[in-house]
Design an enzyme around this catalytic site. Structure first.
Site, mmCIF file in Angstrom:
data_model
loop_
_atom_site.group_PDB
_atom_site.id
_atom_site.type_symbol
_atom_site.label_atom_id
_atom_site.label_comp_id
_atom_site.label_asym_id
_atom_site.label_seq_id
_atom_site.Cartn_x
_atom_site.Cartn_y
_atom_site.Cartn_z
ATOM 1 N N THR A 77 -6.834 -10.824 -29.549
ATOM 2 C CA THR A 77 -8.325 -11.182 -29.136
ATOM 3 C C THR A 77 -8.570 -11.064 -27.799
ATOM 4 O O THR A 77 -9.543 -11.199 -27.262
ATOM 5 C CB THR A 77 -9.004 -12.115 -29.810
ATOM 6 O OG1 THR A 77 -8.023 -13.365 -29.613
ATOM 7 C CG2 THR A 77 -9.129 -11.995 -31.276
ATOM 8 N N ASP A 78 -7.371 -11.513 -27.024
ATOM 9 C CA ASP A 78 -7.392 -11.941 -25.492
ATOM 10 C C ASP A 78 -7.934 -10.891 -24.718
ATOM 11 O O ASP A 78 -8.303 -11.373 -23.412
ATOM 12 C CB ASP A 78 -6.247 -12.840 -25.221
ATOM 13 C CG ASP A 78 -4.792 -11.967 -25.082
ATOM 14 O OD1 ASP A 78 -4.973 -10.653 -25.874
ATOM 15 O OD2 ASP A 78 -3.994 -12.412 -24.489
ATOM 16 N N GLY A 119 8.649 -12.503 -29.449
ATOM 17 C CA GLY A 119 7.217 -12.843 -29.536
ATOM 18 C C GLY A 119 6.846 -14.243 -29.061
ATOM 19 O O GLY A 119 5.800 -14.781 -29.422
ATOM 20 N N SER A 143 6.754 -15.442 -26.077
ATOM 21 C CA SER A 143 6.658 -15.484 -24.613
ATOM 22 C C SER A 143 7.528 -15.878 -23.577
ATOM 23 O O SER A 143 7.275 -16.776 -22.629
ATOM 24 C CB SER A 143 5.222 -16.414 -24.250
ATOM 25 O OG SER A 143 4.275 -15.714 -25.001
ATOM 26 N N SER A 152 8.593 -13.781 -21.362
ATOM 27 C CA SER A 152 8.501 -13.400 -20.115
ATOM 28 C C SER A 152 7.525 -14.043 -19.354
ATOM 29 O O SER A 152 7.439 -14.264 -18.385
ATOM 30 C CB SER A 152 8.333 -11.802 -20.316
ATOM 31 O OG SER A 152 7.701 -11.562 -21.450
ATOM 32 N N GLU A 198 2.332 -9.018 -14.641
ATOM 33 C CA GLU A 198 2.798 -8.368 -15.702
ATOM 34 C C GLU A 198 2.086 -7.078 -16.024
ATOM 35 O O GLU A 198 2.585 -5.793 -16.539
ATOM 36 C CB GLU A 198 2.529 -9.000 -17.032
ATOM 37 C CG GLU A 198 3.084 -8.279 -18.235
ATOM 38 C CD GLU A 198 3.976 -9.308 -19.247
ATOM 39 O OE1 GLU A 198 4.123 -10.528 -18.843
ATOM 40 O OE2 GLU A 198 4.281 -8.749 -20.421
ATOM 41 N N ASP A 203 -0.691 -15.887 -23.243
ATOM 42 C CA ASP A 203 0.537 -16.391 -23.049
ATOM 43 C C ASP A 203 0.937 -17.057 -21.701
ATOM 44 O O ASP A 203 1.306 -18.319 -21.761
ATOM 45 C CB ASP A 203 1.436 -15.312 -22.942
ATOM 46 C CG ASP A 203 1.400 -14.340 -24.316
ATOM 47 O OD1 ASP A 203 0.913 -14.780 -25.151
ATOM 48 O OD2 ASP A 203 2.065 -13.325 -24.325
ATOM 49 N N TYR A 247 1.332 -1.554 -27.790
ATOM 50 C CA TYR A 247 0.435 -2.475 -27.497
ATOM 51 C C TYR A 247 -0.750 -2.071 -26.513
ATOM 52 O O TYR A 247 -1.771 -2.170 -26.893
ATOM 53 C CB TYR A 247 1.196 -3.767 -26.570
ATOM 54 C CG TYR A 247 0.362 -4.758 -26.282
ATOM 55 C CD1 TYR A 247 0.329 -6.016 -26.953
ATOM 56 C CD2 TYR A 247 -0.315 -5.034 -24.957
ATOM 57 C CE1 TYR A 247 -0.547 -6.826 -26.451
ATOM 58 C CE2 TYR A 247 -1.188 -6.114 -24.654
ATOM 59 C CZ TYR A 247 -1.155 -6.984 -25.352
ATOM 60 O OH TYR A 247 -1.933 -8.240 -25.020
HETATM 61 C C1 GLA Z 1 1.454 -10.708 -26.513
HETATM 62 C C2 GLA Z 1 0.341 -10.395 -25.211
HETATM 63 C C3 GLA Z 1 -0.765 -11.399 -25.092
HETATM 64 C C4 GLA Z 1 -1.797 -11.267 -26.649
HETATM 65 C C5 GLA Z 1 -0.818 -11.291 -27.807
HETATM 66 C C6 GLA Z 1 -1.432 -10.815 -28.854
HETATM 67 O O1 GLA Z 1 1.946 -11.686 -26.682
HETATM 68 O O2 GLA Z 1 1.255 -10.763 -23.917
HETATM 69 O O3 GLA Z 1 -1.669 -11.383 -24.171
HETATM 70 O O4 GLA Z 1 -2.393 -10.050 -26.457
HETATM 71 O O5 GLA Z 1 0.189 -10.298 -27.565
HETATM 72 O O6 GLA Z 1 -2.402 -11.698 -29.411
#
Ligand code: GLA
Length: 388
Positions: free
Chosen positions: A35-36, A126, A128, A130, A162, A174, A224
């Site tokens: 959603t971000d 997943g 985060s 990075s 990024e 993130d 993505y």
């Molecule tokens: C990754 C991206 C985030 C977000 C999520 C999915 O972690 O870095 O910005 O879009 O996927 O919610």
């Protein structure tokens, strides 16, 4: 971990000078996935797992990087005059990207640095790793160069690097969670305005459990970016019939009334996820405030279904973990977390069910997939900071 890192730093680069230490956490997102970058809400929290750095200014323009997580790469040397992405630069493309972004924003780096890092976020899970490295670099630069830059700016610069240096078109979640995390609180963030509220996460009789599938499928970044492009295209189509800026502006009813403007079934599903997931996130945040943890769990489960069927970012191994979790008595909710295509699930599990949960998932996942998952009971931690 920090003491070992300091020692390693001194052995590699010498013990003299102004040596400082920093930390930036990883994050787990409770709900509000993909959603971000669609103008919606997210609800992540910072972990106590993260990346540590020890750093010292240099007098020349040389950059030296070392990671205890990639020992075999040894010290990777570069220069402030060479801030361009390259394959040989490997993991240092993340800190270099942030340095490049600071310069782009007019904050000139007048001298090089020696940096050693070490992290306990499993790579590619997943959670985060990075983003934590990007935010960590931002905090180092702010401190060592005395830049007047806020933590929100550091998150934005991390995202900018990024997107433009590392080629992943990620949203802000993130980096924001890593920079702005607060102990025992989740962050309810409106990614459209960057307004945010801290929400206490005190579950009393339940725990947040992360389960790492230990798989990461290839082409994650391109898949993505594809999702992001599909959502943007759907938004353009919707804009021809309704006055909105982002998919996050729509309620479910408004989406249903206008969805036929989207001329492709796949794009329609992507947009549906973005709209419904945003509304679920708003509701979940209210449910947590009202102490209605059962509703929170149901919204998590619905989020998973939507990510699996409409947004199509789950994978077989993750679905196995979620299906197994849903069958364990005492599991309040379970879903994929993060970007997807592997990585982790997040579950809310009653205290008395945690042992059964980990035992069942371990045995059954092993049978079906051939390796064991890993579990982390979440402690919600503070955001990035200087340590000494
Ligand atoms: C990754 C991206 C985030 C977000 C999520 C999915 O972690 O870095 O910005 O879009 O996927 O919610």
């Amino acid at each position: 971990m920090l003491e070992r890192l300091r020692q390693e730093f001194c052995e590699l680069y010498g013990a003299d000078g102004d040596i400082r230490a920093y930390f930036a956490p990883g994050r787990v997102n409770l709900i509000g996935e993909h959603t971000d970058y669609n103008g919606g809400h997210v609800f992540p929290c910072a972990l106590t797992l993260g990346t540590y750095a020890v750093a010292r200014p240099r007098e020349d323009r040389v950059l030296r990087f070392y990671s205890m997580n990639f020992e075999s790469f040894g010290v990777i040397e570069s220069s402030l005059d060479d801030l361009i992405p390259s394959q040989e630069a490997s993991w240092t493309n993340y800190p270099k990207g942030v340095m490049w972004a600071f310069e782009k924003k007019g904050m000139k780096l007048e001298h090089g640095l020696d940096i050693a890092i070490c992290g306990d976020i499993p790579n590619g899970s997943g959670l985060s790793s990075s983003a934590s490295l990007e935010v960590l670099t931002g905090v180092i630069l702010k401190d060592l160069f005395g830049f007047d830059v806020s933590m929100v700016d550091i998150a934005l610069i991390g995202q900018y690097s990024e997107n433009n240096f590392n080629g992943c078109n990620c949203g802000i979640m993130d980096q924001f969670a890593s920079a702005m995390g607060k102990k025992d609180h989740a962050i309810f963030l409106d990614t459209n305005t960057l307004d945010y509220k801290y929400a206490p996460v005190m579950l009393h009789d339940a725990k947040i459990v992360i389960t790492n599938s230990k798989v990461k499928h290839s082409l994650v970044d391109s898949a993505y970016n594809d999702r992001r492009n599909e959502s943007e295209k759907a938004l353009e189509e919707l804009k021809t019939v309704v006055d909105i800026q982002t998919l996050g502006d729509l309620t479910e009813e408004q989406f249903e009334a206008h969805k036929d403007a989207i001329k492709d079934e796949v794009r329609k599903k992507r947009a549906k996820h973005a709209v419904y997931e945003n509304q679920r996130t708003i509701r979940a945040q209210e449910a947590l405030k009202d102490n209605d943890i059962l509703l929170f769990g149901q919204l998590m489960n619905a989020s998973h279904e939507s990510l699996k069927n409409d947004y199509e970012v789950s994978c077989e191994e993750i679905d196995i973990l979620v299906d197994l979790a849903w069958k364990v008595e005492g599991v309040i909710g379970s879903r994929i977390t993060g970007g997807g295509f592997g990585g982790c699930t997040v579950s809310i599990v009653k205290n008395e069910a945690v042992d059964t949960f980990t035992r069942t998932l371990e045995t059954e996942y092993m049978k079906k997939v051939g390796h064991k998952p890993e579990f982390y009971i979440v402690d919600v931690g503070e955001g990035a900071r200087k340590l000494s």
